[in-house]
Design an enzyme around this catalytic site. Structure first.
Site, PDB file in Angstrom:
ATOM      1  N   GLU A  96     -39.940 -14.236  -4.723  1.00  0.00           N
ATOM      2  CA  GLU A  96     -40.462 -15.372  -5.475  1.00  0.00           C
ATOM      3  C   GLU A  96     -41.806 -15.784  -4.859  1.00  0.00           C
ATOM      4  OE1 GLU A  96     -38.805 -19.571  -7.286  1.00  0.00           O
ATOM      5  OE2 GLU A  96     -38.502 -19.198  -5.174  1.00  0.00           O
ATOM      6  N   ALA A 117     -35.820 -21.665   2.382  1.00  0.00           N
ATOM      7  CA  ALA A 117     -34.734 -20.770   1.983  1.00  0.00           C
ATOM      8  C   ALA A 117     -35.054 -20.269   0.583  1.00  0.00           C
ATOM      9  CB  ALA A 117     -33.391 -21.501   2.010  1.00  0.00           C
ATOM     10  N   MET A 118     -34.332 -19.222   0.157  1.00  0.00           N
ATOM     11  CA  MET A 118     -34.596 -18.609  -1.146  1.00  0.00           C
ATOM     12  C   MET A 118     -33.290 -18.199  -1.791  1.00  0.00           C
ATOM     13  SD  MET A 118     -36.521 -17.663  -3.525  1.00  0.00           S
ATOM     14  CE  MET A 118     -35.921 -16.829  -4.992  1.00  0.00           C
ATOM     15  N   GLU A 119     -33.129 -18.576  -3.086  1.00  0.00           N
ATOM     16  CA  GLU A 119     -31.853 -18.485  -3.776  1.00  0.00           C
ATOM     17  C   GLU A 119     -31.541 -17.129  -4.378  1.00  0.00           C
ATOM     18  OE1 GLU A 119     -34.807 -20.188  -6.929  1.00  0.00           O
ATOM     19  OE2 GLU A 119     -34.478 -20.383  -4.770  1.00  0.00           O
ATOM     20  N   GLU A 174     -29.532 -24.213  -2.240  1.00  0.00           N
ATOM     21  CA  GLU A 174     -29.656 -22.809  -2.652  1.00  0.00           C
ATOM     22  C   GLU A 174     -28.450 -22.358  -3.470  1.00  0.00           C
ATOM     23  OE1 GLU A 174     -32.526 -21.582  -2.302  1.00  0.00           O
ATOM     24  OE2 GLU A 174     -33.170 -23.194  -0.969  1.00  0.00           O
TER      25      GLU A 174
END
Length: 844
Positions: free
Chosen positions: A121, A254-256, A290
């Protein structure tokens, strides 16, 4: 250059077969991607960035292609339109930008190691494999990975591994999803797993630099969050597993990624025996955020980046909804009031700020949409307003219908409002349009005019702002009968004030609960009535008084000098949220003083006056069984006492340091940062500096790392400041992901500000090369604007950044932050005499 056409309009993928061969030693990637899809014309475009494309085939036949690096494109000529299977071979490189496929570095027992992870992303999947890299271009994915593997390594991806043949790891076919959610990682990992009530496997993974018990807290929160969301959304978690992975190098928080959520180590791992409550709350809310995305963002995804808020605002609200349900004793909504709310109100008051919903096309501008104070915090406030209007039953029914209607596809904000409107019978879209499409927010003026209680609305600005007649549909939440639920007029007379006051038997107040995104300016009659009864108000209401007065002072609608005498009324509160608001005002007063001046001495004396009784009540040592409020209040009052240079506080901190100097890591995390800051500031030496810097490099405890960073940046020694800045570009000491915090710490230190400002100007190109592709890059400018408040610094800021105004992704930030500093400089110049006089009177 803007993309005039979304690539999805020319080619619509349905399935990807991706093979990657990754060599960590040479940092080389060879790849083969096969894409099945529907070509809408014979001339199509596929995204790529930094890929060396070698061949392109359509249905097994070579076809002509060109690479268009300016637009991140492969331009392909097909023999026919319609269904086709593209096969693209290419080479690429592992980079150290924390984007695409990249290595993370760490040490175990002094041995340097690395693991490979991904960050796709917003538009970085195209750096890993050719694809239509747009949210709407959902497809299924089969992933196969080969790498220079050695025994004991673990490979993770969105879906479970199905087999391993000849060193190639094959993963199960994904559900239909967007490219930016694809993820994988491999290396020497440890993990812990559990299973939810519905059978979802939940795991937490990290490098072996960490103690095994540092994974326990996250595993518990992740499991319970998924169980909560399955119930709240009335929709099962759609994948067989949910892995949480801590990466040593990670740009964002953080990244989902669907099924493989990635985190900074600091936001996933913690020492269960020695971590402060506020840090536990932060980690818990990040995990819950997340995991909220696994439905809201992953299962249903925004159609285009202009609806980014649809993902982030919602997850930002849901992190609090979830943790409030999981840990009710934490009263986590109070954290929303002390973090998200003030951030949104401050940022959104500057003219030129983006609205929550923003039109965007240029890929270079997409990352600039991630304005945390607007898309996350303000957007969450919008949804909190919606939740309050609808109630949870209608909200959950609407969300279930929304998810069912759009699962595995894409949606817009209007789709959400439609679903919520059908569930509640309210025109949700009509109410919310004024909040999402317009930047800024209103101030509601409440006044007694000719005996009548009158309210009016106008846009609130901090600094110069162009009044263009914006109006909002305001959920008024007033405490008087007869006040409207939605205030959508410019002005309204509520009735005879004396009669209303008598009938309601309490001071008039609006925005009760502080859930709506506006502030209130009461005239003297109404404000005096409120302050005369302030002790009878709940903590959020007391916070709100201080919050609104502070913003009105920032907006020049009253003077900070008028607020100073009120501070002592709140100084002995046992509420964390009241103390948070109180000390935000007190810290804001620092900008009106000059280092080393008599005015600064007087402000220190005021800080001592405000904090002394609380320090006596709470002490330095956390007590068994003390309330959460006391735990969360202690940092505010210890910080104030040390700023005040209170001799007892300085001595107490020094004694704690001496008693624990051989095991500083085990000092209580609630107070450790203040003990270290005090030691560095008042008893510092090169030996201490070197000892702490060495401990920073060696420890895997993110909380301890943060404490050391906040302490070392307080040094007043010019030689140690220079030594510290020499480490800014040494990634073995300060990782690029952590550099901004170190930079801000030195910049905010009066003794280090010049050196830090010189460094960033001299080495801007290095900074841009190192983190320039990162969505956090523009926040270096924000950090500077948070600190500067003198005419000299304003002139230097403009001289350096104005030539960079046309840099994609930086334009709005430079304009905004120039205005922020200009506004602060003007405020200080105009009011410093009155404010400092008021401080002097307050300590008599």
């Amino acid at each position: 250059m803007a993309e005039l056409t979304h690539f999805y309009q020319t080619f619509q993928p349905t399935h990807y077969d991706i093979f990657l061969n990754i060599n960590r030693e040479t940092k080389q990637i060879t790849g083969k991607t096969t894409i099945t899809g529907d070509a809408k014309s014979q001339a199509i475009s596929i995204h790529q960035k930094y890929l060396d494309v070698t061949t392109v085939q359509s249905d097994g036949q070579d076809v002509p292609f060109t690479t268009d690096d300016k637009n991140d494109a492969i331009r392909i000529k097909l023999p026919k339109d319609g269904q086709t299977t593209l096969t693209i071979t290419y080479n690429a490189k592992l980079t150290d930008t924390m984007m695409g496929i990249y290595p993370s570095y760490y040490e175990v027992n002094g041995v340097k190691k690395q693991i490979i992870g991904t960050q796709f992303e917003t538009t970085f999947a195209r750096q890993a494999f050719p694809c239509v890299d747009e949210p709407e271009a959902k497809a299924t994915f089969d992933l196969a990975i080969k790498f220079d593997e050695h025994p004991g390594e673990t490979v993770l991806s969105n879906m479970p591994e199905t087999r391993e043949e000849n060193g190639v790891h094959y993963f199960d076919t994904t559900v239909r999803m967007s490219t930016y959610l694809v993820a994988f990682a491999f290396g020497e990992l440890q993990g812990k797993q559990t299973t939810t009530k519905s059978g979802v496997k939940v795991g937490v993974f990290a490098t072996k630099a960490h103690k095994a018990n540092e994974l326990d807290f996250a595993l518990d929160i992740a499991k319970r969050s998924i169980e909560f969301y399955e119930d709240f959304y009335h929709t099962p978690y759609p994948l067989p597993h949910s892995w949480q992975l801590a990466l040593p190098d990670f740009s964002a928080g953080a990244m989902e990624n669907w099924g493989l959520v990635t985190y900074r180590e600091a936001y996933l791992l913690l020492d269960p025996d020695n971590t402060a409550l506020d840090m536990k709350q932060l980690v818990a809310t990040v995990i819950a955020h997340e995991l909220a995305h696994q439905w809201f963002g992953d299962l249903v995804t925004m159609k285009w980046w202009d609806d980014l808020w649809l993902n982030e605002s919602f997850a930002n609200m849901m992190e609090y909804v979830a943790i409030d349900a999981l840990e009710p004793d934490w009263h986590i909504w109070e954290t929303f009031q002390t973090s998200d709310v003030p951030a949104a109100l401050q940022r959104d008051a500057t003219d030129g700020v983006q609205s929550v919903h923003v039109e965007v096309e240029d890929p270079a501008e997409i990352d600039s949409l991630f304005d945390a104070a607007i898309v996350y915090a303000k957007g969450a406030r919008m949804l909190v307003m919606v939740r309050a209007l609808l109630g949870d039953d209608n909200l959950r029914t609407g969300l279930k219908n929304y998810l069912n209607a759009h699962k595995y596809h894409n949606a817009t904000g209007d789709d959400l409002w439609s679903a919520l409107g059908e569930a509640s019978g309210l025109d949700v879209g009509g109410i919310m349009k004024s909040w999402l499409q317009q930047p800024g927010y209103p101030v509601v003026n409440a006044a007694v005019v000719d005996g009548k209680l009158t309210i009016s609305q106008q846009q609130f600005f901090v600094g110069d702002g162009k009044e263009v007649g914006r109006q909002w549909q305001i959920p008024l939440n007033a405490n008087y009968d007869g006040a409207p639920a939605i205030f959508d007029q410019k002005q309204l007379i509520l009735g005879d004030y004396d009669q209303l006051r008598k009938a309601n038997a309490k001071p008039f107040r609006a925005n009760v609960g502080n859930n709506s995104h506006f502030i209130v300016k009461y005239d003297q009659t109404l404000l005096k009535d409120i302050l005369d009864h302030v002790d009878s108000l709940d903590a959020i209401s007391q916070l709100q008084i201080l919050q609104d007065l502070r913003l009105l002072a920032e907006g020049r609608q009253l003077s900070y000098a008028e607020i100073v005498p009120l501070l002592s009324q709140f100084a002995n509160s046992h509420s964390n949220v009241v103390n948070a608001a109180l000390y935000q005002v007190a810290n804001d007063l620092k900008k009106f003083t000059t280092p080393g001046s008599e005015e600064e001495r007087q402000l220190r004396a005021l800080s001592d006056k405000l904090s002394a009784a609380q320090v006596g009540r709470l002490g330095w040592t956390p007590k068994t069984g003390e309330s959460n409020d006391d735990q969360l209040t202690r940092p505010y009052i210890l910080s104030a006492a040390l700023y005040a240079q209170n001799s007892d506080a300085v001595a107490s901190a020094h004694q704690l340091f001496k008693a624990n100097q051989n095991h500083l890591e085990s000092l209580s995390a609630d107070i450790r940062v203040f003990v270290l800051q005090n030691e560095v500031k008042n008893f510092g030496s090169e030996a201490l500096f070197d000892k702490l810097l060495s401990a920073y490099r060696q420890t895997s405890d993110a909380s301890y790392k943060s404490d050391i960073s906040r302490a070392l940046t307080r040094t007043a020694d010019p030689e140690l400041i220079a030594k510290l800045i020499s480490k800014f570009e040494d990634a073995d000491t300060i990782k690029p992901q952590d550099l901004r915090a170190w930079f801000r710490g030195v910049l905010a230190n009066n003794d280090g500000q010049q050196a830090a400002w010189d460094w960033i100007r001299q080495d801007w190109q290095w900074l841009e090369d190192t983190v320039g592709g990162d969505m956090e890059f523009a926040t270096y400018i924000t950090v500077i604007a948070m600190v500067f408040h003198t005419p000299t610094r304003l002139a230097e800021f403009k001289a350096f950044f104005e030539p960079k105004l046309n840099t994609p992704g930086l334009t709005r930030e430079i304009k905004m932050d120039t205005k922020v500093i200009e506004t602060r400089v003007a405020l200080v110049e105009d009011e410093k005499v009155a404010v400092n006089t008021s401080v002097a009177d307050a300590i008599k």
